[in-house]
Design an enzyme around this catalytic site. Structure first.
Site, PDB file in Angstrom:
ATOM      1  N   LYS A 184       0.671  -1.144   0.077  1.00 24.94           N
ATOM      2  CA  LYS A 184       0.031  -0.074   0.106  1.00 24.94           C
ATOM      3  C   LYS A 184       0.847   1.220  -0.029  1.00 24.94           C
ATOM      4  CE  LYS A 184      -3.540   2.137   2.608  1.00 24.94           C
ATOM      5  NZ  LYS A 184      -4.334   1.989   3.839  1.00 24.94           N
ATOM      6  N   LYS A 237      -2.064  -1.589  -4.081  1.00 23.82           N
ATOM      7  CA  LYS A 237      -2.853  -0.509  -3.996  1.00 23.82           C
ATOM      8  C   LYS A 237      -2.080   0.895  -3.930  1.00 23.82           C
ATOM      9  CE  LYS A 237      -5.827   1.635  -0.513  1.00 23.82           C
ATOM     10  NZ  LYS A 237      -6.356   1.706   0.705  1.00 23.82           N
TER      11      LYS A 237
HETATM   12  C1  PBG Z   1      -6.975   3.563   5.071  1.00 28.67           C
HETATM   13  C2  PBG Z   1      -7.446   3.463   3.930  1.00 28.67           C
HETATM   14  C3  PBG Z   1      -7.230   4.301   2.765  1.00 28.67           C
HETATM   15  C4  PBG Z   1      -8.061   3.701   1.574  1.00 28.67           C
HETATM   16  C5  PBG Z   1      -8.893   2.707   2.160  1.00 28.67           C
HETATM   17  N1  PBG Z   1      -8.418   2.582   3.457  1.00 28.67           N
HETATM   18  C6  PBG Z   1      -6.315   5.376   2.349  1.00 28.67           C
HETATM   19  C7  PBG Z   1      -5.579   6.113   3.326  1.00 28.67           C
HETATM   20  O1  PBG Z   1      -6.448   6.849   3.555  1.00 28.67           O
HETATM   21  O2  PBG Z   1      -4.451   5.955   3.706  1.00 28.67           O
HETATM   22  C8  PBG Z   1      -8.256   4.609   0.350  1.00 28.67           C
HETATM   23  C9  PBG Z   1      -9.244   3.825  -0.833  1.00 28.67           C
HETATM   24  C10 PBG Z   1      -9.305   4.774  -1.739  1.00 28.67           C
HETATM   25  O3  PBG Z   1      -8.615   5.746  -2.015  1.00 28.67           O
HETATM   26  O4  PBG Z   1     -10.525   4.503  -2.486  1.00 28.67           O
HETATM   27  N2  PBG Z   1      -7.368   2.815   5.939  1.00 28.67           N
END
Ligand code: PBG
Length: 316
Positions: A184, A237
């Site tokens: 991520k 991601k």
């Molecule tokens: C963090 C989380 C994020 C997303 C899903 N879970 C990103 C973040 O703020 O670091 C992003 C998903 C998206 O942008 O669609 N728990």
């Protein structure tokens, strides 16, 4: 008629709902359906409306959902995520009762539940590793107890997959699986999501625990670590700007690979279509073909419902 030409020769089936995972945002209250102005097509739903939505999308052929909680209150210890009858635990129960065949996945992260908006518990201005692992394990357990099929830890806390696997096993939830948000990246593409989930960090940023997009090495280490720790599905991601990572990971693993078509990627396509820069379906077709070509087995996407609808419209 469209002024844009259609491309017909799909080698992949990017419009198939197979392998699509639909993220849904659950909030407190009754009969709430709050559209998100910045993100057309995405809403916050209370449990009753969530259940209705799940019934509909199941009929459209979507078999996987990923639930995010938007709690009413926030505090320093993410209490809203931890009680046995928390928002998501209740939602999972209700969905499973209404549509038992739906594969229910839950996001396990603290950023929407803590006042500071970081993915872990903050003590003395920094993330407290031990307290964060405790909280994530407790949160995951509550989802498993409610009947979740998969828990998906996304806090990027070192050791989170092992700790959650261990906790689930200790309580007898051997069949509850784990989807790791393994690679991520600290990405600008998350902007719209933080608005929906109200989870933007109140100080600093996430670069201390999310990956640096200038490098690809760490991504593989994280994937490998998650697999070692017991992840059943691993994830890259965001997806669109990270096709190289997806392809590299796919070449090395036999585990199923998920990619997250995140909020910023979704919003770009929507905005462009709105401005008549392109036809939405053509763009989705090309991008989703690229995800599949790179090696995605699962695609987490806010487009899931629309794609399934397009597919159905084509059939009728
Ligand atoms: C963090 C989380 C994020 C997303 C899903 N879970 C990103 C973040 O703020 O670091 C992003 C998903 C998206 O942008 O669609 N728990």
């Amino acid at each position: 008629m469209s002024k844009h030409k259609r491309i017909h020769d799909a080698r992949w089936e990017p419009f198939s709902p197979d392998g699509l995972i639909y993220p849904l945002f659950v909030c407190a209250g009754r009969n709430v359906r709050q559209d998100v102005p910045l993100l057309e097509g995405v809403s916050r739903l209370s449990e009753d409306n969530l259940v209705e939505e799940v019934k509909k999308i199941y009929l459209l052929g979507i078999s996987h959902i990923l639930l995010f909680g938007i709690p009413k209150g926030k505090d320093n210890s993410a209490r809203g995520a931890l009680s046995r009858d928390n928002l998501i635990a209740k939602a999972v129960k209700a969905v499973k009762q209404a549509v038992p065949q739906m594969v229910v996945m839950t996001d396990v992260c603290l950023c929407a539940y803590t006042r500071q908006g970081h993915c872990g518990i903050i003590k003395g201005g920094r993330i407290d590793h031990a307290a964060t692992l405790d909280a994530l394990a407790q949160m995951a357990l509550s989802h498993a107890q409610a009947g979740a099929d998969f828990v998906a830890p996304s806090a990027m806390t070192d050791g989170q997959v092992a700790r959650i696997r261990n906790t689930l096993d200790n309580y007898g939830y051997y069949d509850t699986r784990i989807m790791g948000y393994s690679a991520k990246f600290a990405s600008y593409f998350y902007g719209p999501f933080r608005y929906i989930a109200d989870s933007a960090p109140r100080f600093g940023d996430r670069r201390g625990y999310q990956l640096d997009y200038r490098q690809d090495r760490a991504a593989w280490d994280k994937v490998e670590q998650d697999i070692r720790e017991g992840a059943d599905i691993v994830m890259v991601k965001p997806a669109l700007a990270y096709l190289d990572i997806i392809a590299q990971v796919k070449r090395k693993i036999s585990h199923p690979l998920a990619v997250y078509n995140v909020s910023g990627e979704y919003a770009m396509v929507k905005q462009g279509a709105r401005g008549d820069l392109w036809q939405e379906k053509d763009m989705v077709h090309e991008i989703f073909s690229a995800y599949r070509r790179a090696g995605a087995d699962f695609i987490i996407t806010y487009y899931a419902k629309e794609i399934a609808q397009w597919r159905q419209d084509e059939k009728t």
